[in-house]
Design a protein around this motif. Structure first.
Motif, mmCIF file in Angstrom:
data_model
loop_
_atom_site.group_PDB
_atom_site.id
_atom_site.type_symbol
_atom_site.label_atom_id
_atom_site.label_comp_id
_atom_site.label_asym_id
_atom_site.label_seq_id
_atom_site.Cartn_x
_atom_site.Cartn_y
_atom_site.Cartn_z
ATOM 1 N N ALA A 1 0.832 -1.206 0.000
ATOM 2 C CA ALA A 1 0.000 0.000 0.000
ATOM 3 C C ALA A 1 0.864 1.253 0.000
ATOM 4 C CB ALA A 1 -0.928 -0.010 1.216
ATOM 5 N N ASP A 2 1.926 1.249 0.816
ATOM 6 C CA ASP A 2 2.835 2.395 0.854
ATOM 7 C C ASP A 2 3.543 2.588 -0.484
ATOM 8 O OD1 ASP A 2 2.155 2.866 3.444
ATOM 9 O OD2 ASP A 2 3.962 1.991 4.331
ATOM 10 N N LEU B 1 2.043 3.291 9.375
ATOM 11 C CA LEU B 1 3.172 3.378 10.288
ATOM 12 C C LEU B 1 3.529 4.839 10.548
ATOM 13 C CD1 LEU B 1 5.309 0.518 8.758
ATOM 14 C CD2 LEU B 1 3.807 0.409 10.735
ATOM 15 N N LEU B 2 4.254 5.054 11.644
ATOM 16 C CA LEU B 2 4.552 6.413 12.078
ATOM 17 C C LEU B 2 5.274 7.220 11.011
ATOM 18 C CD1 LEU B 2 4.392 8.438 14.364
ATOM 19 C CD2 LEU B 2 6.525 7.500 15.287
ATOM 20 N N ASP B 3 6.265 6.608 10.333
ATOM 21 C CA ASP B 3 6.999 7.329 9.290
ATOM 22 C C ASP B 3 6.080 7.733 8.151
ATOM 23 O OD1 ASP B 3 9.312 7.118 10.710
ATOM 24 O OD2 ASP B 3 10.101 5.397 9.583
ATOM 25 N N ASP C 1 5.302 11.517 6.864
ATOM 26 C CA ASP C 1 5.440 11.945 5.472
ATOM 27 C C ASP C 1 4.140 12.554 4.957
ATOM 28 O OD1 ASP C 1 8.026 11.031 5.493
ATOM 29 O OD2 ASP C 1 7.569 9.112 4.527
ATOM 30 N N ALA C 2 3.020 11.910 5.331
ATOM 31 C CA ALA C 2 1.716 12.398 4.875
ATOM 32 C C ALA C 2 1.421 13.776 5.472
ATOM 33 C CB ALA C 2 0.615 11.401 5.258
#
Length: 378
Positions: A334-335, A363-365, A369-370
């Protein structure tokens, strides 16, 4: 205007509410539905108080019916409609409630009996999720008894589910690994017998039972496709069967073979070429004894690898199971931009909501980023 269930309008304008108690039909009347409900409640009290011996309300053939007999009747009514693995789950849940209720006569089971059984399950260390599943099934069984005139009430009717106190599986042993956890785990997993098996789960997103059931006939190197059409299903304590066909139509699917998956499969072919197996299963993956790969063995191996990482690196990676590789695959896919519908198809889900709710762990990263892309001018 549509009337409430069981209600109709009489010629004189009043409402009539009909209901039944053990094949005896009753009617109450009122100007409003609320008035009808109040009269129904009063009538029910009259009916039951007029029959101080509840036994007389039960048909003779069910007056001595016990819970063990009821369960077998209920299971027989479901025969041919559920999978073998579901049969096993039903028996296991039933044992949890039966062991704590005892083999009572069906119509004598009271709400307080069920609540005490539920509390005993809590005392015994069962999770709230498991307890709720047990009570839910017992509620279904008692509804079956009520519908068929075996009891005058369902003792589970007013029992609410317990509030969950345990963390979600998607936050613990079923969670997606972080990139750092993934890299560190596979660095130390190289010495494990199941290293290639773990890589395969990570690269394909297959369930453990599906990967363990995979045969070389299912692998089409020429067309670069893996056919997923069977799985191992539990049917009893330490009893498993290889079941052709999956639980849903979406489960039966084809997985494209990319370069990473092809490399894993070729490595596995080379390993198996050095061994001789006495069965005709032609499995892609084998256990250390040459049998099919069971999740207990691989989960124990994961636990051992995490222990080594803690000792060698001083890093504590929270416990996880085989299923974490599936969640990790889904999150990485998905990422990486895989469309939800495509991911749903590869994972074998019937509904897109299942895919997104269970396996797309932001996830936190990814969140950072989002959020970094959000620009709001004031």
């Amino acid at each position: 205007m549509r009337q409430p269930h069981g209600c109709s309008i009489r010629k004189d304008g009043r409402l009539e509410l009909r209901f039944s108690v053990f094949n005896n039909r009753y009617s109450v009347y009122g100007r409003t539905y609320k008035e009808c409900l109040a009269k129904k409640e009063k009538k029910l009290i009259e009916v039951y108080s007029g029959n101080s011996n509840i036994r007389s309300l039960i048909p003779p053939e069910y007056q001595d019916l016990r819970l063990s007999e009821l369960f077998e009747m209920w299971m027989l009514s479901r025969k041919g409609t559920i999978q073998d693995s579901t049969v096993y789950t039903n028996y296991r849940r039933w044992k949890n409630i039966f062991d704590r209720l005892g083999n009572k006569i069906v119509y004598r089971v009271k709400e307080i009996d069920v609540i005490k059984a539920r509390d005993k399950m809590l005392e015994d260390g069962m999770s709230t999720t498991t307890i709720n599943d047990v009570i839910c099934q017992f509620n279904t069984i008692m509804n079956y008894a009520l519908y068929n005139g075996m009891t005058n009430k369902n003792p589970c009717e007013n029992i609410l589910p317990l509030k969950r106190i345990e963390p979600e599986a998607t936050d613990t042993n079923h969670r997606a690994l972080t990139i750092e956890e993934q890299e560190l785990f596979f660095k130390y997993a190289k010495g494990s017998y199941y290293y290639i098996y773990y890589l395969f789960l990570l690269q394909t997103g297959l369930r453990c039972g599906e990967a363990s059931a995979l045969t070389w006939e299912d692998v089409d190197f020429e067309n670069s496709i893996i056919h997923i059409n069977k799985t191992w299903s539990r049917i009893g304590h330490r009893e498993w069967i290889l079941r052709n066909g999956l639980k849903t139509k979406a489960g039966k699917r084809d997985i494209p073979i990319n370069d990473g998956i092809r490399k894993i499969l070729i490595s596995q072919l080379e390993i198996q070429a050095k061994n001789v197996y006495n069965d005709k299963l032609n499995l892609v993956f084998r256990s250390t004894t040459g049998d099919w790969v069971q999740r207990n063995s691989t989960n124990l191996s994961i636990k051992h690898i995490l222990k080594i990482i803690a000792e060698e690196e001083g890093v504590i990676i929270p416990r996880f199971s085989n299923h974490a590789f599936r969640a990790t695959f889904a999150t990485r896919a998905a990422d990486g931009g895989m469309k939800p519908e495509v991911l749903k198809s590869i994972l074998g889900h019937s509904k897109i909501t299942t895919t997104m709710d269970l396996y797309y762990h932001a996830l936190l990263d990814t969140k950072r980023d989002a959020m970094a892309q959000v620009k709001i001018d004031v």
